[in-house]
Design an enzyme around this catalytic site. Structure first.
Site, PDB file in Angstrom:
ATOM      1  N   SER A  98       0.832  -1.201   0.000  1.00  0.00           N
ATOM      2  CA  SER A  98       0.000   0.000   0.000  1.00  0.00           C
ATOM      3  C   SER A  98       0.871   1.259   0.000  1.00  0.00           C
ATOM      4  CB  SER A  98      -0.967  -0.040   1.186  1.00  0.00           C
ATOM      5  OG  SER A  98      -1.997   0.909   1.053  1.00  0.00           O
ATOM      6  N   ASP A 222      -9.702  -5.367  -4.277  1.00  0.00           N
ATOM      7  CA  ASP A 222      -9.159  -4.307  -3.419  1.00  0.00           C
ATOM      8  C   ASP A 222     -10.093  -3.092  -3.445  1.00  0.00           C
ATOM      9  OD1 ASP A 222      -7.546  -2.351  -2.143  1.00  0.00           O
ATOM     10  OD2 ASP A 222      -5.728  -3.346  -2.847  1.00  0.00           O
ATOM     11  N   HIS A 250      -7.601  -5.697  -0.127  1.00  0.00           N
ATOM     12  CA  HIS A 250      -6.364  -4.946   0.116  1.00  0.00           C
ATOM     13  C   HIS A 250      -5.379  -5.753   0.957  1.00  0.00           C
ATOM     14  CE1 HIS A 250      -4.124  -1.280  -0.138  1.00  0.00           C
ATOM     15  NE2 HIS A 250      -4.107  -1.077   1.165  1.00  0.00           N
TER      16      HIS A 250
END
Length: 269
Positions: A98, A222, A250
């Site tokens: 991320s 995601d 995610h």
């Protein structure tokens, strides 16, 4: 082995160096708003396979110092450079999840990939978290502004709500509670500062500067960094491979941890 590495006169970064005598090294950069502990399901499998796994807490998170400033991608990338230099790391795989993936990309461009022979991006917030002219694939600026305001108003509720969209597979309540606590270990001001950085930072010009083999792992479901971001990464990075995770959101490092660990171990050999 634990280290606190000084990156500025008054700032030290926490590093957990697991299996220092391992044959190949992976340096993990965590995502917002967690810390290096989010990768424990990687450490548990990769270390017995002979890998040296290094987890660092970004400034403001986990056990690292929590200064009031320094949360732009350039400074966060410079912190990685300090860690790599202090530990004398060479020929490593740099992996980022991320926001950690975004900082890893900035590191590769800003520091010419010093010490890194392979790059791995996990649900990376690259090239932009938010939609921009010519790039309609991110979330909206308004959505990020709502996260920032929610952090000011009720940070525990914001973290709880974020956890609700993080994983594709249903997680147990104890696991959810543990993941929630990782976010609480961050400083409120660093949580806000990195959220604000999403509105300013973009990495379109960084991608072509990556010269090493790159593995892109991304969950199809995601809800934080949408899958088209992964396709943009693949298009922008020469010598990259994109592997979709069909049953992940995610949190693909947990949603499909066996597949994740297999692909990462193969790549980092």
């Amino acid at each position: 082995m634990e280290h606190w590495i000084r990156v500025e006169p008054n700032v030290k970064i926490y590093v957990n160096d697991i299996n220092p005598l391992g044959s190949k090294t992976i340096l993990f950069i965590h995502g917002w708003p967690a810390n290096h502990q989010m990768f424990e399901y990687q450490y548990n499998q990769l270390v017995p396979m002979g890998y040296r796994c290094i987890g660092m807490d970004m400034r403001g998170y986990g056990n690292s110092d929590k200064p009031l400033e320094g949360y732009g991608y350039n400074r966060l990338a410079d912190d990685i450079r300090c860690v790599i230099g202090a530990l004398g790391l060479q020929d490593i795989t740099l992996g980022g999840h991320s926001t950690g993936g975004a900082v890893a990309v900035r590191y590769m461009a800003r520091h010419q990939g010093y010490g890194v022979s392979k790059l791995a991006l996990f649900a990376a917030a690259v090239p932009s978290v938010i939609q921009r002219p010519g790039f309609p694939y991110g979330t909206t600026r308004e959505a990020i502004e709502q996260i920032i305001q929610a952090t000011y108003d009720d940070r525990p509720k914001m973290l709880h709500d974020f956890g609700e969209i993080f994983f594709y597979r249903k997680v147990s309540q104890p696991f959810s509670d543990w993941f929630f606590q990782l976010g609480l270990e961050a400083a409120s001001w660093s949580t806000i500062a990195v959220s604000k950085a999403w509105l300013e930072e973009e990495l379109f010009n960084d991608l072509p500067r990556i010269q090493v083999p790159t593995l892109i792992l991304h969950g199809v479901h995601d809800q934080v960094c949408f899958f088209p971001l992964a396709e943009a990464q693949h298009q922008g990075i020469r010598n990259s491979v994109l592997i979709p995770f069909e049953n992940s959101g995610h949190g693909l490092f947990y949603d499909e941890r066996d597949k994740f660990n297999l692909e990462l171990s193969r790549f980092a050999k």
